[in-house]
Design a protein around this motif. Structure first.
Motif, PDB file in Angstrom:
ATOM      1  N   LYS A  69      47.024  30.285  23.966  1.00  0.00           N
ATOM      2  CA  LYS A  69      46.026  31.314  24.252  1.00  0.00           C
ATOM      3  C   LYS A  69      45.051  30.859  25.328  1.00  0.00           C
ATOM      4  CE  LYS A  69      42.776  34.431  21.935  1.00  0.00           C
ATOM      5  NZ  LYS A  69      42.128  34.772  20.651  1.00  0.00           N
ATOM      6  N   ASP A  70      44.781  29.554  25.398  1.00  0.00           N
ATOM      7  CA  ASP A  70      43.864  29.037  26.413  1.00  0.00           C
ATOM      8  C   ASP A  70      44.391  29.250  27.825  1.00  0.00           C
ATOM      9  OD1 ASP A  70      41.975  28.107  24.556  1.00  0.00           O
ATOM     10  OD2 ASP A  70      43.100  26.256  24.249  1.00  0.00           O
ATOM     11  N   CYS A  71      45.717  29.358  27.962  1.00  0.00           N
ATOM     12  CA  CYS A  71      46.339  29.542  29.273  1.00  0.00           C
ATOM     13  C   CYS A  71      46.446  31.008  29.672  1.00  0.00           C
ATOM     14  CB  CYS A  71      47.736  28.913  29.287  1.00  0.00           C
ATOM     15  SG  CYS A  71      47.731  27.130  28.975  1.00  0.00           S
ATOM     16  N   ASP A  72      46.114  31.920  28.754  1.00  0.00           N
ATOM     17  CA  ASP A  72      46.240  33.358  29.039  1.00  0.00           C
ATOM     18  C   ASP A  72      45.438  33.801  30.265  1.00  0.00           C
ATOM     19  OD1 ASP A  72      48.032  33.705  27.030  1.00  0.00           O
ATOM     20  OD2 ASP A  72      46.591  34.485  25.569  1.00  0.00           O
ATOM     21  N   PRO A  73      44.162  33.362  30.424  1.00  0.00           N
ATOM     22  CA  PRO A  73      43.405  33.798  31.618  1.00  0.00           C
ATOM     23  C   PRO A  73      44.063  33.380  32.921  1.00  0.00           C
ATOM     24  CG  PRO A  73      41.927  32.879  29.967  1.00  0.00           C
ATOM     25  CD  PRO A  73      43.315  32.575  29.504  1.00  0.00           C
ATOM     26  N   LEU A  74      44.610  32.157  32.964  1.00  0.00           N
ATOM     27  CA  LEU A  74      45.280  31.680  34.175  1.00  0.00           C
ATOM     28  C   LEU A  74      46.523  32.512  34.468  1.00  0.00           C
ATOM     29  CD1 LEU A  74      45.684  29.648  36.473  1.00  0.00           C
ATOM     30  CD2 LEU A  74      46.866  28.166  34.838  1.00  0.00           C
ATOM     31  N   ILE A  75      47.328  32.756  33.432  1.00  0.00           N
ATOM     32  CA  ILE A  75      48.551  33.550  33.607  1.00  0.00           C
ATOM     33  C   ILE A  75      48.212  34.969  34.039  1.00  0.00           C
ATOM     34  CG2 ILE A  75      50.560  34.513  32.409  1.00  0.00           C
ATOM     35  CD1 ILE A  75      50.520  32.037  30.619  1.00  0.00           C
ATOM     36  N   ALA A  76      47.159  35.543  33.437  1.00  0.00           N
ATOM     37  CA  ALA A  76      46.742  36.900  33.795  1.00  0.00           C
ATOM     38  C   ALA A  76      46.280  36.969  35.244  1.00  0.00           C
ATOM     39  CB  ALA A  76      45.620  37.362  32.866  1.00  0.00           C
ATOM     40  N   SER A  77      45.587  35.916  35.701  1.00  0.00           N
ATOM     41  CA  SER A  77      45.124  35.875  37.087  1.00  0.00           C
ATOM     42  C   SER A  77      46.292  35.825  38.060  1.00  0.00           C
ATOM     43  CB  SER A  77      44.217  34.658  37.289  1.00  0.00           C
ATOM     44  OG  SER A  77      43.794  34.558  38.627  1.00  0.00           O
ATOM     45  N   ILE A  78      47.302  35.015  37.736  1.00  0.00           N
ATOM     46  CA  ILE A  78      48.486  34.914  38.596  1.00  0.00           C
ATOM     47  C   ILE A  78      49.226  36.244  38.643  1.00  0.00           C
ATOM     48  CG2 ILE A  78      50.740  33.810  38.860  1.00  0.00           C
ATOM     49  CD1 ILE A  78      49.502  31.290  37.668  1.00  0.00           C
ATOM     50  N   LYS A  79      49.390  36.876  37.469  1.00  0.00           N
ATOM     51  CA  LYS A  79      50.081  38.169  37.415  1.00  0.00           C
ATOM     52  C   LYS A  79      49.332  39.228  38.216  1.00  0.00           C
ATOM     53  CE  LYS A  79      52.546  37.682  33.009  1.00  0.00           C
ATOM     54  NZ  LYS A  79      52.680  38.207  31.627  1.00  0.00           N
ATOM     55  N   ALA A  80      48.000  39.204  38.119  1.00  0.00           N
ATOM     56  CA  ALA A  80      47.199  40.175  38.863  1.00  0.00           C
ATOM     57  C   ALA A  80      47.367  39.992  40.361  1.00  0.00           C
ATOM     58  CB  ALA A  80      45.727  40.036  38.470  1.00  0.00           C
ATOM     59  N   ARG A  81      47.398  38.731  40.810  1.00  0.00           N
ATOM     60  CA  ARG A  81      47.576  38.456  42.233  1.00  0.00           C
ATOM     61  C   ARG A  81      48.949  38.938  42.709  1.00  0.00           C
ATOM     62  NH1 ARG A  81      45.376  34.721  45.684  1.00  0.00           N
ATOM     63  NH2 ARG A  81      43.489  35.176  44.490  1.00  0.00           N
ATOM     64  N   LEU A  82      49.979  38.682  41.920  1.00  0.00           N
ATOM     65  CA  LEU A  82      51.325  39.125  42.283  1.00  0.00           C
ATOM     66  C   LEU A  82      51.422  40.638  42.309  1.00  0.00           C
ATOM     67  CD1 LEU A  82      53.476  36.562  40.257  1.00  0.00           C
ATOM     68  CD2 LEU A  82      53.068  36.595  42.708  1.00  0.00           C
ATOM     69  N   THR A  83      50.717  41.304  41.374  1.00  0.00           N
ATOM     70  CA  THR A  83      50.723  42.760  41.338  1.00  0.00           C
ATOM     71  C   THR A  83      50.091  43.341  42.590  1.00  0.00           C
ATOM     72  OG1 THR A  83      50.595  42.741  38.922  1.00  0.00           O
ATOM     73  CG2 THR A  83      49.998  44.798  40.032  1.00  0.00           C
ATOM     74  N   ILE A  84      48.990  42.738  43.023  1.00  0.00           N
ATOM     75  CA  ILE A  84      48.316  43.195  44.246  1.00  0.00           C
ATOM     76  C   ILE A  84      49.247  43.069  45.439  1.00  0.00           C
ATOM     77  CG2 ILE A  84      46.442  42.690  45.854  1.00  0.00           C
ATOM     78  CD1 ILE A  84      44.752  41.859  43.438  1.00  0.00           C
ATOM     79  N   TRP A  85      49.959  41.934  45.513  1.00  0.00           N
ATOM     80  CA  TRP A  85      50.872  41.713  46.623  1.00  0.00           C
ATOM     81  C   TRP A  85      51.987  42.756  46.634  1.00  0.00           C
ATOM     82  CZ3 TRP A  85      51.622  35.705  46.000  1.00  0.00           C
ATOM     83  CH2 TRP A  85      50.430  35.069  46.370  1.00  0.00           C
ATOM     84  N   SER A  86      52.521  43.081  45.437  1.00  0.00           N
ATOM     85  CA  SER A  86      53.628  44.030  45.382  1.00  0.00           C
ATOM     86  C   SER A  86      53.165  45.438  45.714  1.00  0.00           C
ATOM     87  CB  SER A  86      54.270  44.003  43.984  1.00  0.00           C
ATOM     88  OG  SER A  86      53.332  44.399  42.995  1.00  0.00           O
ATOM     89  N   VAL A  87      51.923  45.766  45.321  1.00  0.00           N
ATOM     90  CA  VAL A  87      51.392  47.104  45.610  1.00  0.00           C
ATOM     91  C   VAL A  87      51.232  47.306  47.106  1.00  0.00           C
ATOM     92  CG1 VAL A  87      49.344  48.555  45.385  1.00  0.00           C
ATOM     93  CG2 VAL A  87      50.270  47.413  43.381  1.00  0.00           C
ATOM     94  N   LYS A  88      50.866  46.253  47.811  1.00  0.00           N
ATOM     95  CA  LYS A  88      50.651  46.356  49.254  1.00  0.00           C
ATOM     96  C   LYS A  88      51.951  46.498  50.035  1.00  0.00           C
ATOM     97  CE  LYS A  88      46.256  43.844  49.512  1.00  0.00           C
ATOM     98  NZ  LYS A  88      45.552  42.668  50.052  1.00  0.00           N
ATOM     99  N   LYS A  89      53.090  46.339  49.366  1.00  0.00           N
ATOM    100  CA  LYS A  89      54.397  46.460  50.013  1.00  0.00           C
ATOM    101  C   LYS A  89      54.469  45.564  51.247  1.00  0.00           C
ATOM    102  CE  LYS A  89      55.184  51.167  48.342  1.00  0.00           C
ATOM    103  NZ  LYS A  89      55.468  52.560  48.697  1.00  0.00           N
ATOM    104  N   LEU A  90      54.310  44.293  51.003  1.00  0.00           N
ATOM    105  CA  LEU A  90      54.288  43.336  52.098  1.00  0.00           C
ATOM    106  C   LEU A  90      55.647  43.261  52.783  1.00  0.00           C
ATOM    107  CD1 LEU A  90      52.397  40.416  50.331  1.00  0.00           C
ATOM    108  CD2 LEU A  90      51.437  42.157  51.826  1.00  0.00           C
ATOM    109  N   SER A  91      55.619  42.996  54.081  1.00  0.00           N
ATOM    110  CA  SER A  91      56.855  42.795  54.820  1.00  0.00           C
ATOM    111  C   SER A  91      57.450  41.460  54.411  1.00  0.00           C
ATOM    112  CB  SER A  91      56.590  42.809  56.323  1.00  0.00           C
ATOM    113  OG  SER A  91      55.839  41.656  56.699  1.00  0.00           O
ATOM    114  N   TYR A  92      58.698  41.222  54.794  1.00  0.00           N
ATOM    115  CA  TYR A  92      59.345  39.970  54.434  1.00  0.00           C
ATOM    116  C   TYR A  92      58.665  38.785  55.101  1.00  0.00           C
ATOM    117  CZ  TYR A  92      62.927  42.913  52.414  1.00  0.00           C
ATOM    118  OH  TYR A  92      63.576  43.826  51.643  1.00  0.00           O
ATOM    119  N   ALA A  93      58.159  38.982  56.307  1.00  0.00           N
ATOM    120  CA  ALA A  93      57.443  37.906  56.999  1.00  0.00           C
ATOM    121  C   ALA A  93      56.159  37.553  56.244  1.00  0.00           C
ATOM    122  CB  ALA A  93      57.125  38.318  58.428  1.00  0.00           C
TER     123      ALA A  93
END
Length: 286
Positions: A66-90
């Motif tokens: 449970k102590d690692c949940d905030p870190l995992i949630a932060s990583i997931k949130a960052r990845l979600t933001i990246w996917s929403v932006k529809k980044l190019s392959y570069a």
């Protein structure tokens, strides 16, 4: 030092190297003999430190899942933001290289991981294979052990594990850590890097990685001050991995493989870049 003054005794596995404590940023590990007298004296030393510095230690406990949940949630949130932006392959490639440190499950390009891990001069993207890089790091540890230098860990291994023996004669043991047993299994591979004079982890990695033939086109794609988006497009074009209609048709994504511009031929890479002759000039078709 408290041990020199006899306030508390060394831990049995730390005396030969004079180890009493390790500091990591705001974390502190203290090693002492497991008896009541030593523990009392350690507490006394810490209390004295509190009085002089005004600082205090937090209560320590074992990290739970449970102590690692905030870190995992932060990583997931960052990845979600990246996917929403529809980044190019570069853009994905740059994020992986600079932010996620060459994450192994890279899914940016429609190319096999084996190809992506190759150097740019060899036709790949130059991302590190973490499995090979990890092996290079462990071989570097073996070289440090043989040289009897490099870190406190090396000193501890030589003093309490190898002792009067040597690394080549040491036999794997269930009492050893997984990491140490894994290092022992790699001893046969370290001779290659030693004979070739590899000193740094990067040098060792160059020695043990799978090398491919140089490709002449890489300097035309990855030249200085290149535009990442354009270079990525050119790289995927040379490998015929663009989402042309002929490829989409083979994958069952579309049923129509004809060119969307001329509607006369199959939309292939060669057709789009080398055979297509229709030119538009200010809205006029020629």
């Amino acid at each position: 030092m408290a041990t020199a003054r006899g306030l508390f005794s060394y831990h049995p596995k730390c005396k030969k190297i004079g180890l009493t404590h390790l500091s990591f940023a705001d974390d502190l590990l203290i090693f002492c003999k497991a008896n009541v007298e030593s523990v009392i004296e350690v507490i006394y030393v810490l209390d004295h430190f509190y009085e002089l510095s005004g600082l205090n230690l937090n209560s320590a406990k074992k990290l739970s899942e449970k102590d690692c949940d905030p870190l995992i949630a932060s990583i997931k949130a960052r990845l979600t933001i990246w996917s929403v932006k529809k980044l190019s392959y570069a853009e994905r490639l740059e994020l992986i290289r600079a932010v996620l440190f060459n994450i192994v499950n890279y899914s940016g390009a429609r190319v096999s991981l084996t190809k992506i891990y190759q150097q740019k001069s060899e036709g790949g993207l130059g991302l590190n294979n973490l499995k090979i890089w990890n092996k290079a790091c462990m071989i570097k540890l073996i070289k440090n052990i043989l040289a009897r230098g490099g870190s406190l860990w090396v000193a501890w291994i030589n003093s309490y594990v190898i002792r009067d023996s040597n690394l080549w004669q040491l036999v794997g043991n269930a009492n050893y850590s997984w990491g140490l047993n894994r290092i022992l299994k790699l001893r046969t591979e370290v001779t290659i890097s030693i004979l070739n004079g590899a000193l740094s982890i990067k040098d060792i990695w160059q020695e043990i990685r799978v090398k491919e033939e140089k490709v002449p086109r890489h300097s035309l794609i990855w030249f200085p001050q290149h535009v990442p988006k354009h270079s990525m497009l050119a790289w995927m074009t040379t490998l015929d991995r663009l989402s042309t209609r002929d490829r989409l048709q083979r994958m069952g994504i579309t049923t129509d493989g004809s060119c969307v511009l001329c509607n006369e031929a199959m939309e292939t890479r060669n057709h789009m870049f080398f055979e297509f002759s229709i030119v538009y000039f200010y809205g006029t078709k020629f």
